[in-house]
Scaffold this active site. Structure first.
Site, PDB file in Angstrom:
ATOM      1  N   CYS A 174       0.844  -1.260  -0.074  1.00  0.00           N
ATOM      2  CA  CYS A 174       0.002  -0.073  -0.098  1.00  0.00           C
ATOM      3  C   CYS A 174       0.947   1.156  -0.095  1.00  0.00           C
ATOM      4  O   CYS A 174       0.400   2.268  -0.227  1.00  0.00           O
ATOM      5  CB  CYS A 174      -0.879   0.031   1.004  1.00  0.00           C
ATOM      6  N   CYS A 207      -4.026  -1.968   9.052  1.00  0.00           N
ATOM      7  CA  CYS A 207      -3.296  -0.801   9.137  1.00  0.00           C
ATOM      8  C   CYS A 207      -2.825  -0.338  10.699  1.00  0.00           C
ATOM      9  O   CYS A 207      -1.870   0.340  10.945  1.00  0.00           O
ATOM     10  CB  CYS A 207      -4.234   0.439   8.813  1.00  0.00           C
TER      11      CYS A 207
HETATM   12 FE1  FES Z   1      -1.592   0.481   4.349  1.00  0.00          FE
HETATM   13 FE2  FES Z   1      -3.693   1.463   5.804  1.00  0.00          FE
HETATM   14  S1  FES Z   1      -3.610   0.873   3.624  1.00  0.00           S
HETATM   15  S2  FES Z   1      -1.706   1.096   6.222  1.00  0.00           S
END
Ligand code: FES
Length: 145
Positions: free
Chosen positions: A34, A103
């Protein structure tokens, strides 16, 4: 409502944002998937965490959990901070949506990485519970593989 009031509050008004110039321990963790990155700075006196600051380049849940996590370890002992889990941080925020729980792992790992750095700087062995998966694998975060 997808996010609790506490999550929104910590996202919009994150506590302890910044860096500590003379930090005793600094830890950075990230997720290559991400792209989110979290950096944690600790000031430690004896075995008490006297100050903590963070910088998070990431999603709202990552920012809210790092903010809450800093509040939860400030003024605590190293031993207490070591036992902080991402689940406890999420609970303190009145929960996170299931697909955002990963997260919160960044906050726990950033604190552990900063504590590990503290031990390394002192030339002491890093306690086993502070070793991160990223030290054994190429991934730098165990959260979102
Ligand atoms: Fe990667 Fe929240 S989407 S830490």
């Amino acid at each position: 409502m997808l996010y609790s009031d506490k999550v929104m509050d910590h996202f919009e008004h994150p506590r302890n944002v910044g860096e500590i110039a003379e930090a005793d321990g600094v830890g950075q963790v990230g997720n290559p998937k991400c792209g989110d990155i979290m950096k944690m700075y600790l000031k430690i006196d004896g075995d008490v965490i006297t100050d903590v600051k963070f910088k998070t380049f990431g999603c709202g849940s990552a920012i809210a959990t790092s903010s809450m996590a800093t509040e939860m370890i400030k003024g605590k002992t190293i031993a207490e901070a070591m036992t902080l889990t991402n689940a406890a941080v999420a609970e303190a925020l009145d929960g996170l949506p299931a697909h955002k729980m990963h997260c919160s792992v960044l906050a726990e790992e950033a604190i552990k990485a900063a504590l590990a750095d503290y031990y390394r700087r002192k030339g002491e062995e890093v306690p086993a519970e502070l070793r991160l998966p990223c030290e054994e694998e190429e991934h730098c975060c165990s959260a979102c593989h």
